[in-house]
Design an enzyme around this catalytic site. Structure first.
Site, PDB file in Angstrom:
ATOM      1  N   ASP A  68       9.397   2.688  -0.567  1.00 61.54           N
ATOM      2  CA  ASP A  68       8.370   3.371   0.218  1.00 61.54           C
ATOM      3  C   ASP A  68       8.651   3.046   1.689  1.00 61.54           C
ATOM      4  O   ASP A  68       8.267   1.982   2.175  1.00 61.54           O
ATOM      5  CB  ASP A  68       6.975   2.900  -0.211  1.00 61.54           C
ATOM      6  CG  ASP A  68       5.905   3.534   0.653  1.00 61.54           C
ATOM      7  OD1 ASP A  68       4.706   3.329   0.351  1.00 61.54           O
ATOM      8  OD2 ASP A  68       6.236   4.234   1.638  1.00 61.54           O
ATOM      9  N   TYR A  97       0.863  -1.185   0.000  1.00 59.96           N
ATOM     10  CA  TYR A  97       0.000   0.000   0.000  1.00 59.96           C
ATOM     11  C   TYR A  97       0.895   1.228   0.000  1.00 59.96           C
ATOM     12  O   TYR A  97       1.818   1.318   0.813  1.00 59.96           O
ATOM     13  CB  TYR A  97      -0.892  -0.011   1.244  1.00 59.96           C
ATOM     14  CG  TYR A  97      -1.812   1.186   1.384  1.00 59.96           C
ATOM     15  CD1 TYR A  97      -1.602   2.127   2.400  1.00 59.96           C
ATOM     16  CD2 TYR A  97      -2.885   1.386   0.529  1.00 59.96           C
ATOM     17  CE1 TYR A  97      -2.443   3.224   2.540  1.00 59.96           C
ATOM     18  CE2 TYR A  97      -3.734   2.484   0.671  1.00 59.96           C
ATOM     19  CZ  TYR A  97      -3.499   3.392   1.681  1.00 59.96           C
ATOM     20  OH  TYR A  97      -4.331   4.478   1.823  1.00 59.96           O
ATOM     21  N   LYS A 133       4.928   9.224   8.850  1.00 60.93           N
ATOM     22  CA  LYS A 133       4.739   8.619  10.175  1.00 60.93           C
ATOM     23  C   LYS A 133       5.760   9.079  11.227  1.00 60.93           C
ATOM     24  O   LYS A 133       5.675  10.208  11.723  1.00 60.93           O
ATOM     25  CB  LYS A 133       4.704   7.097  10.028  1.00 60.93           C
ATOM     26  CG  LYS A 133       3.484   6.615   9.172  1.00 60.93           C
ATOM     27  CD  LYS A 133       3.400   5.128   9.109  1.00 60.93           C
ATOM     28  CE  LYS A 133       2.418   4.672   8.043  1.00 60.93           C
ATOM     29  NZ  LYS A 133       1.016   4.658   8.467  1.00 60.93           N
TER      30      LYS A 133
END
Ligand code: KE4
Length: 427
Positions: free
Chosen positions: A238, A143, A266
């Site tokens: 990623d 994702y 994050k």
């Protein structure tokens, strides 16, 4: 037990699609209503019904040093006194950028944005512009946020809700996204053979967190690097989730593979909205205003996110920070396995540092999304509900990864293992 949460969820369902502002929070895959969180400190959450939980979501990754860490709160408090957002250049951007470059030398230049989605969306546009090629290759179950190009066999909430792809994504765009199985280097090579000189980049979660946790097999990441070198495609890591999570320098340091470009989020923001992308300067210089590839953002590099991010990156550089997380991870992993064995429950645990997933599966290994999808999601849902009822807050999906922090104590881990043992029995 959950009466105030239930009332709030009834209200939320009148206001937000599915009652939430991000799909996975709806707890749909675990067949119960979400609890509403009132506050969070260290390893703990408190909901509006005054239940306390040991938290293994950590806001989906940012809270590696625990919630409301005093150093981050203090940094934010001091930054707030000077202003909330300028929409202008300020020294805080430089400070955080230099810290990222110190920890991740593959960043020759960087651009801050406001989410992981924005980072991944931007880096793909850049890769297509730099290589003048239309296609990207991702991996099933990975994702990279909700930009159109990625909503093809995605992980996280897409996998959780069983949404093969998303309506609204134009077929002509989706067809430019090629998908391989994680850890299948031959499959990747075959795709490159079929689409010679068409693939701008491979984008990969170097340790997958959105199919549950999947670890790269030996030489997989190095193999991707070699394929990109040979085909003049770009390798994009990623690291929105793995950045500063699996090691101080992220997965690229842990596995010693240097991507051309990397995305972050994050932990980089310490809990505030943030994202970043960067890497080779010769590629990044194509980004406006130094080049023609446009990308912009009102709150990009905002002073609060820079301050909380810098404080967050100071915390992870404490002596022995990752060694302690690794010890805790081994303790938790062994405890869960032993509890399942005693309860005669078949589970499989994948872990990379403080990223851990427990699959209800009889398979000897789970190395890709196809294997992950054979897990018993009904059994996971039951387990989730039992754990929640006894004060353990897990990600509400078999296809997510548990995160723990430096604030989790041995007592917290022991309680988690004990409650897991009891939960295995309660069908
Ligand atoms: P955001 O746009 O949610 O900040 O980041 C997207 C993203 C990109 N890349 C990776 C590897 C990610 O894990 C994410 C977002 N992670 C999910 C949790 N698996 C966010 C939780 C949610 O969607 O509510």
């Amino acid at each position: 037990m959950f009466s105030k949460s239930s009332k709030l969820f009834d209200q939320s369902k009148q206001l937000f699609p599915g009652g939430v502002n991000s799909p996975v929070r709806a707890f749909k895959a675990v067949n119960c209503d979400p609890v509403f969180i009132e506050s969070a400190q260290g390893a703990y959450l408190h909901d509006v019904d005054n239940n306390e939980y040991i938290d293994y979501v950590g806001s989906w990754g940012p809270m590696i040093a625990g919630h409301t860490h005093p150093a981050i709160v203090q940094a934010l408090y001091e930054a707030m006194q000077k202003g909330l957002s300028f929409g202008a250049c300020h020294a805080g951007e430089i400070k955080l950028a230099q810290e990222v470059m110190k920890l991740m030398p593959s960043f020759e230049t960087i651009r801050f944005v406001n989410s992981g989605t924005e980072a991944c969306m931007s880096v793909i546009r850049l890769a297509r512009a730099y290589t003048e090629r239309p296609k990207i290759l991702k991996f099933a179950g990975c994702y990279h946020g909700h930009a159109d190009s990625f909503l093809v066999q995605g992980g996280s909430g897409i996998a959780t809700l069983g949404l093969p792809d998303s309506p609204g994504v134009l077929p002509e765009l989706a067809s430019q996204t090629l998908t391989a199985e994680f850890n299948d280097l031959k499959g990747v090579a075959d795709i490159f053979e079929q689409h010679k000189n068409q693939i701008a980049a491979i984008i990969v979660e170097p340790v997958v967190g959105n199919a549950g946790c999947l670890l790269p097999q030996k030489n997989f990441l190095a193999g991707l690097r070699q394929i990109c070198n040979e085909t003049h495609s770009l390798l994009i890591f990623d690291e929105v989730m793995t950045g500063f999570r699996v090691a101080k320098g992220g997965a690229q340091a842990l596995f010693n593979v240097k991507p051309d470009l990397t995305t972050l989020g994050k932990i980089l923001g310490g809990g505030l909205p943030i994202g970043a992308y960067g890497g080779r300067a010769d590629i990044m210089k194509m980004i406006a205003p130094s080049g023609p590839v446009y990308q912009a953002g009102t709150l990009s590099g905002n002073p609060l996110g820079m301050a909380s991010g810098y404080a967050s990156l100071q915390l992870i550089q404490a002596q022995g920070f990752y060694e302690k997380l690794e010890q805790a991870g081994q303790f938790l992993e062994e405890g869960l396995k032993e509890a399942a064995y005693k309860a005669r429950t078949h589970i499989l645990v994948n872990r990379c540092g403080s990223m851990i997933s427990m699959f209800f599966s009889n398979l000897p290994q789970i190395n890709n999304y196809k294997e992950a999808k054979t897990s018993d999601t009904r059994q996971f849902a039951n387990f989730f509900q039992n754990m929640l009822a006894d004060g353990i807050y897990l990600p509400p999906s078999q296809f997510e990864t548990w995160f723990f922090s430096s604030a989790h104590t041995e007592k917290d881990l022991n309680k988690t293992i004990k409650v897991a043992y009891q939960s295995f029995f309660r069908r």
